[in-house]
Design a protein around this motif. Sequence first.
Motif, PDB file in Angstrom:
ATOM      1  N   THR A 214       2.489  10.149  -5.470  1.00  0.00           N
ATOM      2  CA  THR A 214       3.199   9.002  -4.885  1.00  0.00           C
ATOM      3  C   THR A 214       3.837   9.402  -3.552  1.00  0.00           C
ATOM      4  OG1 THR A 214       3.669   8.129  -7.084  1.00  0.00           O
ATOM      5  CG2 THR A 214       5.032   7.311  -5.280  1.00  0.00           C
ATOM      6  N   ARG A 217       1.218   9.397  -0.889  1.00  0.00           N
ATOM      7  CA  ARG A 217       0.897   8.042  -0.399  1.00  0.00           C
ATOM      8  C   ARG A 217       1.937   7.565   0.612  1.00  0.00           C
ATOM      9  NH1 ARG A 217      -0.501   4.032  -5.169  1.00  0.00           N
ATOM     10  NH2 ARG A 217      -0.788   2.655  -3.369  1.00  0.00           N
ATOM     11  N   ASP A 270      -4.755   4.953   2.034  1.00  0.00           N
ATOM     12  CA  ASP A 270      -4.222   4.591   0.718  1.00  0.00           C
ATOM     13  C   ASP A 270      -5.327   4.622  -0.341  1.00  0.00           C
ATOM     14  OD1 ASP A 270      -1.760   3.575  -0.677  1.00  0.00           O
ATOM     15  OD2 ASP A 270      -3.161   1.973  -1.208  1.00  0.00           O
ATOM     16  N   ALA A 273      -5.880   8.142  -1.309  1.00  0.00           N
ATOM     17  CA  ALA A 273      -4.798   8.617  -2.185  1.00  0.00           C
ATOM     18  C   ALA A 273      -4.989   8.094  -3.608  1.00  0.00           C
ATOM     19  CB  ALA A 273      -3.451   8.170  -1.630  1.00  0.00           C
ATOM     20  N   ARG A 274      -5.417   6.844  -3.745  1.00  0.00           N
ATOM     21  CA  ARG A 274      -5.668   6.292  -5.078  1.00  0.00           C
ATOM     22  C   ARG A 274      -6.846   7.001  -5.753  1.00  0.00           C
ATOM     23  NH1 ARG A 274      -3.706   1.097  -6.364  1.00  0.00           N
ATOM     24  NH2 ARG A 274      -2.250   0.300  -4.818  1.00  0.00           N
TER      25      ARG A 274
END
Length: 291
Positions: A214, A217, A270, A273-274
């Motif tokens: 997290t 991100r 993003d 990152a996911r």
Amino acid sequence: MSSLDSSFGARRAATPEAPAAAKRVRRPISDGQHRIGTRAHVALSWIAPLLLLAVWEGLARNGWIEPQVLPAPSKVVATASKLALHGTLLRDLGTSLLRAAAGFAIGGGIGFALGTLVGFSRLAEALVDRSVQMIRAIPFLALLPLVIVWFGVGEGQKIFLVSLGVAFPVYINTTLGIRQVDPKLLELGRVRGLSTALLIRRIVLPGALPSILTGVRYALATAWLALVVAETIGAQAGLGFLAMDAREFLRTDVIVLTIVIYALIGVLADSLARLLERRLLAWHPNYGAAR
């Protein structure tokens, strides 16, 4: 019936139904996600942006929006194609990406090291955390004159600002993730005779990984914010330079193009990152098979 009897009766009636009620609350969300499917969910998420582009194009083509105020999306695409053919767009994009990557690597490494140190040691927290929090509270723009005195307006100034912006989200989430590891799991590991190194590798780091990712991100978003600020001062290349140069000639199409590129890079970062979350947290019900 007395109020005590009625209250007791209400509790008896409510207690067996509580788990069923919880299931009724959770079940529609899970079932809905399975019914929609991943591809349909992705397609639905693009409806609003595409609709916005269609409305924007229609308003611009019919003269409701002046071209010098906000050019049509088709005009922005044509400008992007022209700059790409001349090579300037790819050069500026590559320069910005290199600066962001270098700043992210340096700032992320420092944030992770400090976060790990503070997460494991109360002594390190007493020595480090207050200073980090004080520096974190200083706005970028307040630091900018001092950073220019230190590094000039070259690459060092830009990479330093990106590193500074990246370090804090990684630091905070790493510390938080380590501190939030379930003490019962640590106790179980000690009972089973795990050494400190194995305890960290098998329990602490996997438990802290959701919070660390997290932080990554957040850091990716902050990196581009810091880079925009850095590239507006004395840059000779990069997306920020492209936007500032376009401002001098009132080229709103180029300015909008740089904003769109920032947005696309943010979405791409993003998504990466996911993807990392899904790969590294495949064992976790909230990050692996459930998403």
